[in-house]
Structures are given as structure tokens and as C-alpha cells.
Design an enzyme around this catalytic site. Structure first.
Site, PDB file in Angstrom:
ATOM      1  N   CYS A  37       0.784  -1.292  -0.004  1.00 34.13           N
ATOM      2  CA  CYS A  37       0.027   0.011   0.034  1.00 34.13           C
ATOM      3  C   CYS A  37       0.916   1.159  -0.105  1.00 34.13           C
ATOM      4  O   CYS A  37       1.744   1.836   1.275  1.00 34.13           O
ATOM      5  CB  CYS A  37      -0.930  -0.015   1.419  1.00 34.13           C
ATOM      6  SG  CYS A  37      -1.759   1.458   1.346  1.00 34.13           S
ATOM      7  N   CYS A  40       0.113   3.888   2.587  1.00 36.08           N
ATOM      8  CA  CYS A  40       0.262   3.453   3.909  1.00 36.08           C
ATOM      9  C   CYS A  40       1.887   4.002   4.299  1.00 36.08           C
ATOM     10  O   CYS A  40       2.065   4.461   5.305  1.00 36.08           O
ATOM     11  CB  CYS A  40       0.274   2.001   4.000  1.00 36.08           C
ATOM     12  SG  CYS A  40      -1.357   1.459   3.952  1.00 36.08           S
TER      13      CYS A  40
END
Length: 289
Positions: A37, A40
Site C-alpha cells: 500500500c 500506507c
């Protein structure tokens, strides 16, 4: 992973201790993330930096959703990153996506203990003892020291509204952040303030009741009577019933439109989960058909 003393990795086996139990003493920010991600990875250094900067006023618990799939599923995580804040053993707020540092900081600040919290507790005790002006004076003093504390502004505005100063309450909410304006608590308070500002306090309620009794189709008197009743919590059901009766009698006229608009404000001020709102919505739908 970070060697920050205020950041830790948690698993399904340690979540109860490191998040639920720990949050009873210190707020815990749980970062649900994954290695694939991109957002993230953008958020991670921000959380790491702020955790270090705040020196333990909150902690960050990281959950790798790839290795902790069951834990992520049990918390209903469907978007990454999801950051959920726990206080007193319960999840109280969250955000999704990689927010900028300023927004993450604002999110955290909303949940950290502040000196004004003691004043809020003292003001609530004063108001509970009937000393509303004492509560207002205390929070006005506190607001000078912490003007950006939304919780403080909301409490003071509520006390001002209770003290029949809706204009003062409205002024307090003029400068709150745009994002906070969409908070249900803020919207409900603003609806209550607008309702109070529309009331003519010089009206003789008894004379209005007599006018309605003599002439049931005196819609002007009914509107004024209903608006006055809104200011007494014990008369709220009566006010809502009066507005519904106006809508039934005027059938699309100007008074009916005014009554409907006011009812919608009442719904906003009470919140969608209030039983009175659910009941009155059904009656409103019947009255409009």
C-alpha cells in the site's frame, strides 16, 4: 519498522493488551497497513514523527493486515490505510487514507487530554447545581487560554443557549474549522441555536393559546405558539404536533412551508436516532400526502 519507543507492532494475540487495555491509560492510534500500500508508506513517517514529538501522550500500534488478516477482518477494515483511535478501551474515531501532517495532527489533538478538560468538568458541576452563569464565566476564561479547543466552544455555546443567549452561542461557532462544521454534534447545536434565534421572546403565550382556541385556522398564532414551545424541552412534543397541524391545515401554503422547514431543523437538533424524530417523520410524510 521504526525503533520509536512510542510505536509498536501488534498482533491478534497482543491487541487486547497493547491496544484495548493500554488505551485506558493513554490514547492508542492503530494503523492498519500493508506493505503493498503506497499511501500506507506515505503515512508511516508522519505517525512516527508525531508519536515521537508528543512524547508518549499517545501511542501508535501498527497492524500488518497481510500477516494479521483475521484481526483486520474482525475490525471491519476494508480500506488501507485505516487509522483508528482507541480511548478507554473503545474505538472513538478514525480516518482513512494518507492525510497530510497538519490533518493528522488535528485528528490527534481532538483526543488528547487538555488543561481545559478540568474546567469543562467543573463547569458541568456548576451548571448541574443551577449556577449557569458561573459555568459560562469559567469556560469564557478557559477559552482565552485555549481558543482552538472545539469541545470547549461547544460546551460554552450550549450553556449560552440554555441561558437564553442564542446570538452569543452562534458567534462562538462562527470560527470553527470547516471539517468540524460537519460533525453531527456541531450540526445539532447549530440547529438548536437557529431555532432559538427565530423565537420572539416578547410574545404572550397565553394570548396565543386563546387565539388558537378561538380560531383553529389562525396559522400565524399557531406558528408563533409552536416556536415558543420549542424553547421548553418539556413542550417539544407539543411543538412538533403543532407544526404538523399547521402543515395539515395549510396544505402547501406559506405557513406549511415554514412549519416544515422548522420541523427539519428540529430533526437535525435531536438527531436521526431520536424516537420522536422517527415518529414525527412518519406523521410528516402522511401530512404531506
Amino acid at each position: 519498522m521504526s525503533d520509536n519507543p512510542f510505536v509498536s507492532v501488534v498482533t491478534e494475540h497482543t491487541f487486547a493488551d497493547e491496544v484495548i487495555e493500554s488505551s485506558k491509560a493513554t490514547p492508542v492510534l492503530v494503523d492498519f497497513w500493508a506493505d503493498w500500500c503506497g499511501p500506507c508508506k506515505m503515512l508511516m513517517p508522519i505517525l512516527d514523527k508525531l508519536a515521537l514529538e508528543y512524547e508518549g501522550k499517545f501511542r501508535v500500534a501498527k497492524v500488518d493486515t497481510e500477516s494479521e488478516r483475521e484481526l483486520a477482518a474482525s475490525h471491519g477494515i476494508r480500506s488501507l490505510p485505516t487509522v483508528r483511535l482507541f480511548r478507554d478501551g473503545t474505538a472513538v474515531d478514525e480516518f482513512m487514507g494518507a492525510l497530510p501532517e497538519s490533518s493528522v495532527r488535528e485528528f490527534i489533538e481532538r483526543h488528547l487530554p487538555r488543561p481545559a478538560d478540568d474546567h469543562l468538568a467543573s463547569a458541568a458541576a456548576l451548571a448541574g447545581d443551577g449556577n449557569l452563569q458561573g459555568a459560562i464565566a469559567l469556560l469564557n476564561e478557559s477559552l482565552e487560554a485555549d481558543p482552538d479547543y472545539l469541545k470547549l466552544r461547544l460546551a460554552l455555546a450550549s450553556y449560552l443557549l440554555e441561558a437564553k443567549d442564542p446570538d452569543g452561542a452562534a458567534k462562538l461557532l462562527q470560527s470553527i474549522p470547516l471539517a468540524a462544521a460537519q460533525d453531527p454534534e456541531v450540526k445539532q447545536l447549530r440547529a438548536r441555536i437557529e431555532l432559538a434565534q427565530n423565537v420572539d421572546t416578547t410574545i404572550d403565550i397565553e394570548s396565543l393559546k386563546n387565539r388558537v382556541e378561538r380560531s383553529p385556522n389562525d396559522l400565524e398564532a399557531r406558528v408563533a405558539l409552536a416556536q415558543c414551545a420549542l424553547q421548553d424541552p418539556d413542550q417539544l412534543d407539543s411543538a412538533m404536533a403543532q407544526f404538523l397541524e399547521i402543515i395539515r391545515r395549510d396544505r402547501g401554503g406559506e405557513s406549511a412551508q415554514q412549519a416544515q422547514a422548522t420541523l427539519l431543523q428540529v430533526f437535525e437538533s435531536l438527531g436521526a436516532q431520536d424516537d420522536r424524530v422517527r415518529r414525527c417523520r412518519r406523521e410528516l410524510a402522511q401530512a404531506l400526502n
